[in-house]
Design an enzyme around this catalytic site. Structure first.
Site, PDB file in Angstrom:
ATOM      1  N   ASN A  47       0.832  -1.211   0.000  1.00  0.00           N
ATOM      2  CA  ASN A  47       0.000   0.000   0.000  1.00  0.00           C
ATOM      3  C   ASN A  47       0.867   1.263   0.000  1.00  0.00           C
ATOM      4  O   ASN A  47       0.378   2.345   0.294  1.00  0.00           O
ATOM      5  CB  ASN A  47      -0.883   0.030   1.249  1.00  0.00           C
ATOM      6  CG  ASN A  47      -1.865  -1.121   1.277  1.00  0.00           C
ATOM      7  OD1 ASN A  47      -2.404  -1.507   0.245  1.00  0.00           O
ATOM      8  ND2 ASN A  47      -2.100  -1.678   2.460  1.00  0.00           N
ATOM      9  N   HIS A 133     -14.049  -1.064   6.513  1.00  0.00           N
ATOM     10  CA  HIS A 133     -12.895  -1.799   7.049  1.00  0.00           C
ATOM     11  C   HIS A 133     -13.234  -2.473   8.381  1.00  0.00           C
ATOM     12  O   HIS A 133     -14.024  -1.963   9.173  1.00  0.00           O
ATOM     13  CB  HIS A 133     -11.761  -0.789   7.264  1.00  0.00           C
ATOM     14  CG  HIS A 133     -10.434  -1.411   7.539  1.00  0.00           C
ATOM     15  ND1 HIS A 133      -9.922  -1.523   8.807  1.00  0.00           N
ATOM     16  CD2 HIS A 133      -9.510  -1.943   6.708  1.00  0.00           C
ATOM     17  CE1 HIS A 133      -8.725  -2.094   8.744  1.00  0.00           C
ATOM     18  NE2 HIS A 133      -8.456  -2.351   7.482  1.00  0.00           N
ATOM     19  N   GLU A 175     -15.872   4.892   3.879  1.00  0.00           N
ATOM     20  CA  GLU A 175     -14.471   5.116   3.524  1.00  0.00           C
ATOM     21  C   GLU A 175     -14.405   6.042   2.309  1.00  0.00           C
ATOM     22  O   GLU A 175     -15.361   6.121   1.543  1.00  0.00           O
ATOM     23  CB  GLU A 175     -13.802   3.775   3.173  1.00  0.00           C
ATOM     24  CG  GLU A 175     -13.674   2.880   4.375  1.00  0.00           C
ATOM     25  CD  GLU A 175     -12.982   1.553   4.060  1.00  0.00           C
ATOM     26  OE1 GLU A 175     -12.196   1.494   3.102  1.00  0.00           O
ATOM     27  OE2 GLU A 175     -13.242   0.600   4.800  1.00  0.00           O
ATOM     28  N   SER A 179     -10.949  -0.417   0.570  1.00  0.00           N
ATOM     29  CA  SER A 179      -9.658  -1.094   0.566  1.00  0.00           C
ATOM     30  C   SER A 179      -9.608  -2.347  -0.298  1.00  0.00           C
ATOM     31  O   SER A 179      -8.562  -2.687  -0.822  1.00  0.00           O
ATOM     32  CB  SER A 179      -9.220  -1.421   1.995  1.00  0.00           C
ATOM     33  OG  SER A 179     -10.254  -2.068   2.691  1.00  0.00           O
ATOM     34  N   ASP A 204     -13.247   7.394   6.707  1.00  0.00           N
ATOM     35  CA  ASP A 204     -11.906   6.824   6.847  1.00  0.00           C
ATOM     36  C   ASP A 204     -11.268   6.877   5.459  1.00  0.00           C
ATOM     37  O   ASP A 204     -11.692   6.172   4.544  1.00  0.00           O
ATOM     38  CB  ASP A 204     -12.051   5.378   7.361  1.00  0.00           C
ATOM     39  CG  ASP A 204     -10.714   4.643   7.437  1.00  0.00           C
ATOM     40  OD1 ASP A 204      -9.726   5.104   6.836  1.00  0.00           O
ATOM     41  OD2 ASP A 204     -10.688   3.580   8.088  1.00  0.00           O
ATOM     42  N   HIS A 207      -6.983   5.079   2.141  1.00  0.00           N
ATOM     43  CA  HIS A 207      -6.429   4.845   0.801  1.00  0.00           C
ATOM     44  C   HIS A 207      -6.468   6.066  -0.109  1.00  0.00           C
ATOM     45  O   HIS A 207      -5.994   6.011  -1.232  1.00  0.00           O
ATOM     46  CB  HIS A 207      -7.156   3.684   0.118  1.00  0.00           C
ATOM     47  CG  HIS A 207      -6.996   2.407   0.871  1.00  0.00           C
ATOM     48  ND1 HIS A 207      -5.881   1.604   0.725  1.00  0.00           N
ATOM     49  CD2 HIS A 207      -7.771   1.825   1.805  1.00  0.00           C
ATOM     50  CE1 HIS A 207      -5.999   0.568   1.536  1.00  0.00           C
ATOM     51  NE2 HIS A 207      -7.132   0.671   2.202  1.00  0.00           N
ATOM     52  N   LYS A 236       0.049   3.858   4.495  1.00  0.00           N
ATOM     53  CA  LYS A 236      -0.129   3.662   3.056  1.00  0.00           C
ATOM     54  C   LYS A 236       0.663   4.730   2.298  1.00  0.00           C
ATOM     55  O   LYS A 236       1.882   4.635   2.245  1.00  0.00           O
ATOM     56  CB  LYS A 236      -1.613   3.610   2.758  1.00  0.00           C
ATOM     57  CG  LYS A 236      -2.147   2.252   3.235  1.00  0.00           C
ATOM     58  CD  LYS A 236      -3.517   2.211   3.778  1.00  0.00           C
ATOM     59  CE  LYS A 236      -3.779   0.834   4.386  1.00  0.00           C
ATOM     60  NZ  LYS A 236      -4.935   0.789   5.258  1.00  0.00           N
TER      61      LYS A 236
HETATM   62  C1  LIG Z   1      -5.358   0.066   6.476  1.00  0.00           C
HETATM   63  C2  LIG Z   1      -6.668   0.567   6.961  1.00  0.00           C
HETATM   64  C3  LIG Z   1      -6.914   0.829   8.306  1.00  0.00           C
HETATM   65  C4  LIG Z   1      -5.947   0.438   9.368  1.00  0.00           C
HETATM   66  O1  LIG Z   1      -4.922   1.342   9.452  1.00  0.00           O
HETATM   67  P1  LIG Z   1      -3.568   0.866  10.156  1.00  0.00           P
HETATM   68  O2  LIG Z   1      -2.865   2.135  10.388  1.00  0.00           O
HETATM   69  O3  LIG Z   1      -2.898  -0.046   9.207  1.00  0.00           O
HETATM   70  O4  LIG Z   1      -3.976   0.192  11.439  1.00  0.00           O
HETATM   71  C5  LIG Z   1      -8.087   1.425   8.662  1.00  0.00           C
HETATM   72  N1  LIG Z   1      -9.036   1.711   7.735  1.00  0.00           N
HETATM   73  C6  LIG Z   1      -8.849   1.427   6.445  1.00  0.00           C
HETATM   74  C7  LIG Z   1      -9.910   1.763   5.468  1.00  0.00           C
HETATM   75  C8  LIG Z   1      -7.672   0.827   6.013  1.00  0.00           C
HETATM   76  O5  LIG Z   1      -7.513   0.519   4.740  1.00  0.00           O
END
Ligand SMILES: *Cc1c(COP(=O)(O)O)cnc(C)c1O
Length: 385
Positions: A47, A133, A175, A179, A204, A207, A236
């Protein structure tokens, strides 16, 4: 049933469903190459969208941070673990994204759990996109609030669920870019229906941040919305790790009182915050923009090539380009064939994705070179035979 029987039976269920997960220790895991010992593969599973995990200036910033502050933060931010480096990065983030405050967390998983646990009470309702997620859905299902899921990206169904009578408060959750599918949420509609129901919206953008929008400000900037709560993560595009919640002054103060993941957990090392500030300045710069453009060229080339080869693509315009394969075994076998040909891809299987939609999750990054994309297309084509 004994403990041993419980563990044995859970493991044997996983083995029989071809969903047994294992890890492979790598010599080098992020960036263009994935290496195990002497062997290396083109890496289409990371990522690290902008290739920043290998950036010399960010590495140097982390080293300088360690020289200045040492290795660990020494405690929770509420005791001695909040340094000037943390503060500076929080302020930089808030200014960049146009929020009054940013609060740092050690991971996106922790940030989502903390937010939902601290905010939600009995009688409240969380209405979340079905494909959100695990960190969001798991926190929501453990919280005392009611959890309702709306069909993926279906803002009309979100509106219907929010309109059901309720005594408490409502939080809509989605999101920016999903993801496992790589598609974007219709954030303007989601914001409008959430506001109309007097709810708050949590987005969130793990990405999207750094990858799209002006100066890399992410999905919300692209779609010109400002959710009440924005979660961004640094594992990421930033090439590091950690996360932040962007919010109002009052919500930040509230979280400092009630977010247990902040209060009872060691804060990230200050040196990491120094490295994150450096990463942020690169993300915002012309160099960051050039890296985003490189990534976008790779995405376009991959999609065009895949279409010519008659592969089934999703609606994703992002760096995440899943190829839906269906059966778990077939996804595993294809991933293995691709590895034999020098390309590292991970087969994503249920329960991470819905049953029957096992997939090869291709992630493209600015660290790839143009001919890497062509190589991937060739070996994908061959692996299908
Ligand atoms: C990767 C991800 C997370 C988790 O984040 P980390 O910092 O890896 O714990 C949370 N939400 C989404 C949408 C993700 O893709």
């Amino acid at each position: 049933m004994s403990w041993q029987q419980r563990i044995d039976s859970a493991l044997s269920d996983r083995r029989h469903a071809d969903t047994f997960r294992r890890r492979y220790p790598v010599t080098h895991g992020a960036g263009r190459w994935l290496a195990q010992g002497e062997q290396r593969w083109l890496n289409f599973s990371s990522n690290d969208y902008l290739g920043l995990s290998q950036h010399p200036q960010i590495i140097a910033a982390w080293q300088q941070g360690a020289d200045r502050y040492g290795t660990g933060s020494g405690g929770s931010g509420h005791v001695t673990g909040y340094s000037e480096a943390h503060q500076q990065f929080e302020q930089g983030l808030a200014a960049w994204l146009g929020y009054p405050r940013a609060l740092l967390f050690i991971s996106g998983f922790a940030a989502n759990q903390a937010l939902i646990t601290a905010l939600m009470s009995k009688k409240d309702r969380i209405v979340a996109d079905r494909l959100s997620h695990a960190s969001l859905l798991e926190a929501a299902s453990h919280s005392p609030a009611q959890l309702r899921r709306f069909a993926h990206n279906d803002s009309a169904q979100l509106a219907t669920l929010l309109a059901k009578p309720i005594d408490g408060l409502q939080l809509a959750v989605t999101e920016g870019i999903f993801s496992m599918d790589g598609d974007s949420a219709p954030l303007a509609e989601i914001t409008a229906v959430t506001r109309a129901a007097d709810g708050w919206l949590l987005v969130d953008d793990a990405h999207g941040i750094g990858v799209c929008g002006e100066e890399g400000r992410g999905s919300c900037s692209v779609q010109q919305v400002k959710p009440d709560l924005l979660v961004v993560t640094f594992g990421k595009a930033f090439g590091l790790s950690g996360a932040a919640v962007l919010c109002s002054e009052d919500v930040a103060d509230y979280l400092l009182q009630f977010a247990r993941h902040l209060i009872y957990s060691t804060s990230m090392p200050p040196a990491q915050a120094v490295a994150l500030s450096q990463a942020l300045s690169i993300v915002r710069s012309d160099e960051g923009e050039a890296r985003r453009q490189t990534l976008n060229r790779h995405i376009a080339r991959f999609r065009q090539g895949a279409e010519q080869l008659d592969m089934q693509l999703t609606a994703s315009k992002s760096a995440i380009q899943p190829l839906i394969v269906g059966e778990n075994m077939r996804a595993l076998q294809m991933a293995e064939r691709l590895r034999d040909k020098g390309c590292w891809l991970t087969a994503i299987r249920p329960p991470t994705v819905p049953a029957g939609t096992a997939r090869l999750r291709v992630t493209l990054t600015a660290a790839h070179q143009t001919h890497d994309i062509d190589t991937l297309l060739e070996v994908l084509h061959a692996a299908r035979e």
